[in-house]
Design a protein around this motif. Structure first.
Motif, short mmCIF file in Angstrom:
data_model
loop_
_atom_site.label_atom_id
_atom_site.label_comp_id
_atom_site.label_asym_id
_atom_site.label_seq_id
_atom_site.Cartn_x
_atom_site.Cartn_y
_atom_site.Cartn_z
N ARG A 194 -18.43 41.60 7.39
CA ARG A 194 -17.88 40.69 8.48
C ARG A 194 -16.29 41.17 8.54
O ARG A 194 -15.56 41.31 7.61
N ASP A 195 -15.86 41.22 9.86
CA ASP A 195 -14.44 41.35 10.06
C ASP A 195 -13.85 39.86 9.52
O ASP A 195 -13.82 38.89 10.05
N ARG A 201 -17.73 39.27 14.26
CA ARG A 201 -17.71 40.78 14.53
C ARG A 201 -17.99 41.37 13.07
O ARG A 201 -17.75 40.82 12.03
N ALA A 203 -16.88 44.98 10.79
CA ALA A 203 -15.77 45.96 10.73
C ALA A 203 -15.89 46.80 9.40
O ALA A 203 -16.63 46.47 8.46
N VAL A 205 -14.72 47.46 6.11
CA VAL A 205 -14.02 46.72 5.23
C VAL A 205 -13.86 47.15 3.86
O VAL A 205 -15.02 47.36 3.36
N VAL A 241 -19.84 50.00 15.23
CA VAL A 241 -18.60 49.98 14.27
C VAL A 241 -17.97 51.35 13.69
O VAL A 241 -16.60 51.32 13.86
N TYR A 256 -16.73 46.10 20.78
CA TYR A 256 -15.86 46.98 19.99
C TYR A 256 -15.23 48.35 20.80
O TYR A 256 -14.63 49.27 20.27
#
Length: 319
Positions: A194-195, A201, A203, A205, A241, A256
């Motif tokens: 998760r962003d 969104r 991401a 990470v 992503v 995105y």
């Protein structure tokens, strides 16, 4: 009766200037733009405490409150006939060629016109309840078209789930991405979660779940590249992503991607084109493939025609 759901969304810098209905559809899972507009008309969407219209342009720092009405799932799914082609079927599974715009299973704002509602319509003998997400082993985003497998009973579901979790299934997609991808092939190996700045969104990470995408160039244009992508893992929004992460977001991706393109694009250019897995009962390998649907093929045809005109006008030969 379940209670209404109150969601609070904070507008980020990246979302500054976005249409309100589009932002809500992108941020709230299962809520379409049309359903968001319905909520606004009934006064269930507030921006900084005030009602707002769908075309309202939000500003960074705005606070949006969305009230979702309670949903009481029926005892049985309602059958709904939808134009979803069946590519393969046996006693264990059914494989659909899902069109864009169809949600996999019921969710707020999409209680009826889903893939499993269609399954109930064409196979009424199957016992399907909305809360069970019947037979669903893998998913496609609403605006992604292509192959999706549904199990018709629990033993088949468990067999497929083991294959998906064991990464023995071959899954290939076609995607048109912004920009010219230079290497003919490559791999994106970047963890996804998760962003942390926007929980709606996904991401790349550090410390996220491992995610690996192989890509191969199928065709290059002056402003875009058609890629064939093979998923090793199956994270949420993985292709979208990963492509954004390497600087080549999927064309038409409103979450995105980038705004605008040289030819009209009806939705995100992403299509699940190929699957290879083992049939639950026999253990025999099956391969299924479906070509680009008409709407995406028109995008490619428009790109090719545009480039032909450009080359002809420049007086140069073919590339």
């Amino acid at each position: 009766m379940s209670d209404a759901v109150r969601l609070v969304l904070d507008v980020s810098e990246r979302e500054h200037g976005e249409r309100l209905d589009r932002l809500i559809a992108a941020r709230v899972t299962g809520v379409s733009r049309s359903f968001a507009q319905t909520l606004m008309k009934s006064g269930d969407v507030l921006v900084n405490g005030q009602p707002a219209k769908p075309a309202h342009r939000v500003r960074a720092g705005d606070q949006i409150v969305v009230m979702l009405p309670p949903v009481e799932p029926p005892e049985e799914l309602e059958p709904v006939y939808l134009p979803i082609p069946v590519l393969y079927e046996d006693e264990d599974i059914i494989v659909f060629d899902k069109p864009a715009g169809v949600v996999t299973h019921p969710a707020p704002g999409h209680e009826q016109d889903t893939l499993v509602n269609a399954l109930k319509a064409i196979r009424p003998d199957l016992r399907l309840r909305p809360s069970d997400r019947p037979g669903i082993v893998h998913r496609l985003d609403k605006d992604t078209s292509g192959l999706i497998v549904v199990a018709k009973h629990e033993d088949a579901r468990l067999s497929l789930l083991k294959q998906w979790q064991g990464r023995s299934v071959v899954k290939r997609y076609l995607a048109l991405v912004h920009g010219v991808v230079e290497p003919d092939e490559g791999t994106v190996d970047a963890p996804i979660s998760r962003d942390p700045r926007d929980r709606k969104r996904m991401a790349v990470v550090p410390g996220g779940r491992p995610a690996v995408t192989h890509f191969r160039v199928r065709e290059r244009f002056r402003c875009a590249t058609l890629l064939e992508l093979t998923l090793v893992t199956g994270r949420t929004h993985q292709i979208r992503v990963h492509m954004a992460f390497i600087g080549h977001p999927v064309v038409g991706d409103e979450v995105y991607g980038r705004r605008g393109f040289v030819v009209p694009v009806p939705r995100q250019f992403l299509h699940a084109t190929y699957l290879k897995f083992m049939l639950p009962s026999t253990g025999k390998a099956i391969e299924l493939e479906t070509p680009l649907p008409h709407d995406l093929q028109e995008v490619l045809d428009g790109l090719r025609a545009r480039e032909d005109r450009t080359l002809s006008g420049a007086g140069t030969g073919p590339r």
